[in-house]
Scaffold this motif. Sequence first.
Motif, mmCIF file in Angstrom:
data_model
loop_
_atom_site.group_PDB
_atom_site.id
_atom_site.type_symbol
_atom_site.label_atom_id
_atom_site.label_comp_id
_atom_site.label_asym_id
_atom_site.label_seq_id
_atom_site.Cartn_x
_atom_site.Cartn_y
_atom_site.Cartn_z
ATOM 1 N N LYS A 1 -12.227 0.587 7.395
ATOM 2 C CA LYS A 1 -13.196 0.026 6.441
ATOM 3 C C LYS A 1 -14.706 -0.401 6.995
ATOM 4 O O LYS A 1 -15.633 -0.619 5.871
ATOM 5 C CB LYS A 1 -12.511 -0.987 5.547
ATOM 6 N N ARG B 1 -12.198 8.365 10.245
ATOM 7 C CA ARG B 1 -10.397 8.268 11.273
ATOM 8 C C ARG B 1 -10.285 7.780 12.568
ATOM 9 O O ARG B 1 -10.167 9.111 13.512
ATOM 10 C CB ARG B 1 -9.786 9.914 10.805
ATOM 11 N N TYR C 1 0.857 -1.553 -0.129
ATOM 12 C CA TYR C 1 0.261 0.285 -0.014
ATOM 13 C C TYR C 1 0.967 0.950 -0.331
ATOM 14 O O TYR C 1 1.975 1.501 0.416
ATOM 15 C CB TYR C 1 -0.349 -0.110 1.454
ATOM 16 N N THR D 1 1.103 -8.023 5.393
ATOM 17 C CA THR D 1 -0.504 -7.404 5.621
ATOM 18 C C THR D 1 -1.189 -8.862 5.722
ATOM 19 O O THR D 1 -1.265 -9.632 4.673
ATOM 20 C CB THR D 1 -1.162 -6.867 4.566
#
Length: 498
Positions: free
Chosen positions: A336, A343, A229, A270
Amino acid sequence: MSTRASVLSDWLAQRLDRASDQPIYRQLHRLLQQAILTRELAAGAKVPSSRLLAAELGVGRNTVTQVYEQLAIEGYVSSATGRGTFVADSAPDEILFDDAPPAAVAPPDMQSTLSARGARLITGAGVSKRQGGAFMPGVPDVSRFPSRVWNRLHAKYWRRPLPDLLTYAPGGGHSGLRHALADYLRTSRSVRCTPEQIVVTTGIHQSIDLAARLLADSGDTIWTEDPCYWGVRSVLQVSGLDLKAIPVDAEGIAPTPADLAAPPRLMLVTPSHQYPLGMVMSLARRRMLLEFARQHRCWIVEDDYDSEFRYGSRPLASLQGMDTGGQVIYVGSFGKTLFPGLRIGYVVVPEALAESFATASAELYREGQLLQQAVLAEFIEQGHFTSHIRRMRVLYGQRRDVMLATIAARYGDTLAIAGGDAGLHLVLKLPHGIDDRAVAAAALAENIVVRPLSGYYAHRPDAEPGLLIGYACVPDEEIAAAFETLAGVIDGFLQGRD
Ligand SMILES: Cc1ncc(COP(=O)(O)O)c(C=O)c1O
């Protein structure tokens, strides 16, 4: 200019615009400021009395008095009781002015004005101007957020807000949220933690920034997955860390013996859903990394950004839950599962680091948003969070199916798909030789957002061309039409190769 009332008032009278929309008070104030700054009115000179100047200019005495008072507050003039008002020895903004007329200054070249790391950050920035619509990867369907429930809880807290919720957050964040999170992470993600091990942050970006600042020094080597990412790569790079991109294989990050011979200070992985390719880190690779980290005392940062959304099988347990050496820093987010603009995220750290992380977070970021965190705690405790996830898993699973069927109908199995088992996006691979950045740019011109897979690689020569296609935020009935537009763009590039 002489400060004799007649000379000054002539000068002012020529410049006052009585037809202007700007009040006389404001014009007079600006003109006197200007006269003092340009030294038309010399330092130390006595200005006419308000009564005299008002009479000469034909304005109300109050107007002149107010202007003098304002100039005195700003430090342009000072008054001595019984002696009058004098121009100050140095005007407040004098430093900005010079006797000589200002030379023409070329507008700064921003790239050369930025620091080297600032310029690198901006040149390599991956952030998109659009944050929704077909086929924005990584964005959930925010229109499905249960806003009525949230609003009710929010209103309850605002009705009589506790002062403690309106001040800065103590290190670590809202205690109720940390408790609710500890329960959730234990049961849903097999994370082993107490509430005290959790520090609430503004999201994964901030959690990783915090971990990097506290656990690595500038110049230390950090491993990232390749591809990875772009956002966290930027966060780490800007901290002055030396990033080493380690390619991934079907089992996750795959360091070579040469890589293993030079252990990093920290690695970022991840494991539950490799970003962006979507594979799951194998058990053997997990064990190897944990053992390697234990032996070499390096940190593993586990980014568990979207593993709640796994279709067809249960969400996989976290790497943190397998860690017996206290080497794993676990980071997650509500971006998500609820909505990105909230936030709120969290970092779970080994007990021995908890106090340091909480203190550093308050010290560096002066955290707040406690009221919002209290609302979220109650939202979780009352079961709304898990029901929302359950509903969204079904919805995104349906959209994923529509997306896969639409791609299959158009391309059969000529274009491979990766990462369709989980998350909010999949990757549509393109044949080698296709410039995926050009495809993404052409798609954007048709109002379709996709991201080029090659942009996620640090080692460009290894980069596979492909497109990240986010389906979660696109209503089922819009998927086929939007994909048709995208396919038109892709076909143009495929035909260009023939
Ligand atoms: C792998 C990965 N980590 C982290 C993030 C960002 O998380 P946050 O919004 O909590 O900073 C994203 C966003 O898309 C992501 O894809």
